[in-house]
Structures are given as C-alpha cells and as structure tokens.
Design an enzyme around this catalytic site. Structure first.
Site, PDB file in Angstrom:
ATOM      1  N   ALA A  65       0.839  -1.194   0.000  1.00  0.00           N
ATOM      2  CA  ALA A  65       0.000   0.000   0.000  1.00  0.00           C
ATOM      3  C   ALA A  65       0.874   1.243   0.000  1.00  0.00           C
ATOM      4  O   ALA A  65       2.071   1.190   0.311  1.00  0.00           O
ATOM      5  CB  ALA A  65      -0.916  -0.004   1.221  1.00  0.00           C
ATOM      6  N   GLY A 109       0.028  -5.243   0.523  1.00  0.00           N
ATOM      7  CA  GLY A 109      -1.128  -5.167  -0.352  1.00  0.00           C
ATOM      8  C   GLY A 109      -0.882  -5.798  -1.704  1.00  0.00           C
ATOM      9  O   GLY A 109      -1.814  -6.295  -2.340  1.00  0.00           O
ATOM     10  N   GLU A 112      -1.605  -9.325  -1.251  1.00  0.00           N
ATOM     11  CA  GLU A 112      -3.048  -9.495  -1.062  1.00  0.00           C
ATOM     12  C   GLU A 112      -3.805  -9.375  -2.383  1.00  0.00           C
ATOM     13  O   GLU A 112      -4.724 -10.153  -2.651  1.00  0.00           O
ATOM     14  CB  GLU A 112      -3.550  -8.464  -0.049  1.00  0.00           C
ATOM     15  CG  GLU A 112      -3.057  -8.770   1.365  1.00  0.00           C
ATOM     16  CD  GLU A 112      -3.318  -7.647   2.349  1.00  0.00           C
ATOM     17  OE1 GLU A 112      -3.801  -7.928   3.462  1.00  0.00           O
ATOM     18  OE2 GLU A 112      -3.025  -6.474   2.002  1.00  0.00           O
ATOM     19  N   GLU A 132       3.564  -6.086   7.124  1.00  0.00           N
ATOM     20  CA  GLU A 132       2.891  -4.987   7.825  1.00  0.00           C
ATOM     21  C   GLU A 132       3.268  -4.889   9.288  1.00  0.00           C
ATOM     22  O   GLU A 132       3.220  -3.806   9.884  1.00  0.00           O
ATOM     23  CB  GLU A 132       1.365  -5.143   7.689  1.00  0.00           C
ATOM     24  CG  GLU A 132       0.825  -4.900   6.295  1.00  0.00           C
ATOM     25  CD  GLU A 132       0.768  -6.139   5.432  1.00  0.00           C
ATOM     26  OE1 GLU A 132       0.062  -6.125   4.408  1.00  0.00           O
ATOM     27  OE2 GLU A 132       1.442  -7.137   5.779  1.00  0.00           O
TER      28      GLU A 132
END
Length: 258
Positions: A65, A109, A112, A132
C-alpha cells in the site's frame, strides 16, 4: 479509456492490466486502486473479454500500500472510507477468470491483490510477503485470511508475525503459486494460459470459478451440493451440447458462450 496508473491492452479475448507506478514500485495508491476497480468494472461488462491478466513490472508486481496515504489515518477515517472494500476487493469480486503474473516484489497489499486473483504464475525472481508487522499494523486486505487458506496456519503465522519474505520456490511448494517460470518467459506463459482459458465457454469458466471459490467458504457437503447443481445447470447451455458433440466427433468445439 486512459489511466494514470495502469496500462490496459487487449490481445484477442484476453485483457492485460499492468500496474504502472514504477518509481513507487507500484505502491497501491488510492488513485491506482480506484482506476483498477473502474477498469475491472468495464471489463466485466465487455463480452469480448474472457480472461484478464494482472501484472506489474519485472522489479515489482506491487510493493504494498501507499504508506504516505495511510500513516495519518484514524479509526473513523479508515472505517468511513473503507477503500479496501470499495476498490481493492474489486479484484476478488471480478466474475471472469483473472490471473496474476508476478515478478519481483509482491509485498503487503501487493501480495493481497495477487491472492485475490484466481491463481498466480510467478517469475523466478518473485518474492511474496506480508511485512505490515514492521509498520505497527497487520495485513488489512485479506492477508491473514487468504494467505492462511493458501499456505496453512504455520507459514501464514510465520510470515505475518515475522514479516519475512517467501521466494518463488517456497511459494510454489506451499501452494501459493501455480507455477514458476523464468522471468523472461513470464508474460508469454501467462498469455498462453489466459488464451487457453479464454478459448473455453465464458459462462462455463465463470461458473467453474464460482464453484472453486465456494469451496473456501462452505463445508464439504454444502460445496458438493453447490457443485452438483452448477454441473446440472450446465446441461441447459448450448456450449455443453457443442463441447460433448465435438468430443464425440473428434473435432475442436466452437463455443458460442450460450
């Protein structure tokens, strides 16, 4: 339509979406994920597109992200503007077959988003991770859930708690990726696979995808009943008749997607 953070091209019935923020290692900014959701919405309605490839650069599929956009967030701002549900999950909601062609880093991300695709083809330089924990948070777009279902509790717990990366070989052994290919063969392999899928009956591939995904969300007995009903429903399609007739007549089927 022109995009600022994506490159979208078509090859027959296959569409290739390339994440294009190279200076940021394809960090998943709000703009990128909004554009990705918009592109997928259009492709879902495009009858000429039967399969999608989602990819990045040779260095990074997506390195996570965009932390600069998240660091000042509060509970209420994250809750009120749930961009993961609004935009990121558009990949998981996409009804047609979508595969990820991953080279380089697929972290946070990026990992993901790749896992939201139907399956992953990895280049030999691919690295997967959910780091993370190093930022004082945990995965928030399905990493603790999809990774666990893909590789099991032990490896998922290891990766989420330590933040370590998994290379392509380990990812294939663990069941996270379907195959590994040399970096310079990644897109050729992905396109060959996507074209093979796109050649099939679109409604049948969509129902097959739905059946496989249902296995992760129901009990075995419920999943078997769902599979059986879809299988039976396929006998109402013209493509079932064509496919079986072509097999009996020893010829290539010509599906009409009906």
């Amino acid at each position: 339509m022109a995009y600022n953070t994506l490159e979208v091209t078509k090859d027959g019935k296959v569409c290739i979406i390339k994440l294009a923020r190279p200076k940021a290692l394809n960090a998943l900014s709000n703009e990128l994920t909004m554009e990705l959701a918009s592109a997928l919405e259009k492709l879902d309605k495009d009858d000429n597109v039967h399969c999608v490839i989602l990819t990045g650069s040779e260095k990074a599929f997506a390195a996570g992200a965009d932390i600069k956009e998240l660091q000042d967030g509060t509970f209420l701002s994250m809750y009120d503007h749930d961009v993961f549900a609004l935009y990121w999950e558009s990949v998981a909601r996409f009804r047609k077959p979508i595969l990820a062609a991953v080279a380089g880093y697929a972290l946070g991300g990026g990992c993901e988003i790749a896992m939201m695709c139907d399956f992953i083809i990895a280049a030999d330089n691919a690295k997967f991770g959910q780091p993370e924990i190093n930022l004082g948070v945990m995965p928030g777009a399905g990493g603790t859930q999809r990774l666990t279902k893909a590789v099991g509790k032990a490896k998922a717990m290891d990766m989420c708690l330590s933040g370590r990366m998994m290379n392509a070989e380990e990812a294939e052994r663990a069941g996270l990726v379907s195959q590994i290919v040399p970096l310079d063969e990644l897109m050729e392999t992905a396109l060959t696979t996507a074209k093979k899928i796109a050649h099939q009956s679109l409604p049948i591939t969509m129902m097959t995808k739905e059946a496989v995904n249902t296995s992760f969300e129901t009990s075995l007995s419920q999943g078997i009943r769902f599979e059986r009903r879809l299988f039976q429903a396929m006998f109402s399609t013209e493509d079932q008749k064509e496919g079986m007739a072509a097999f009996a007549e020893k010829r290539t089927p010509h599906f009409k997607n009906k």
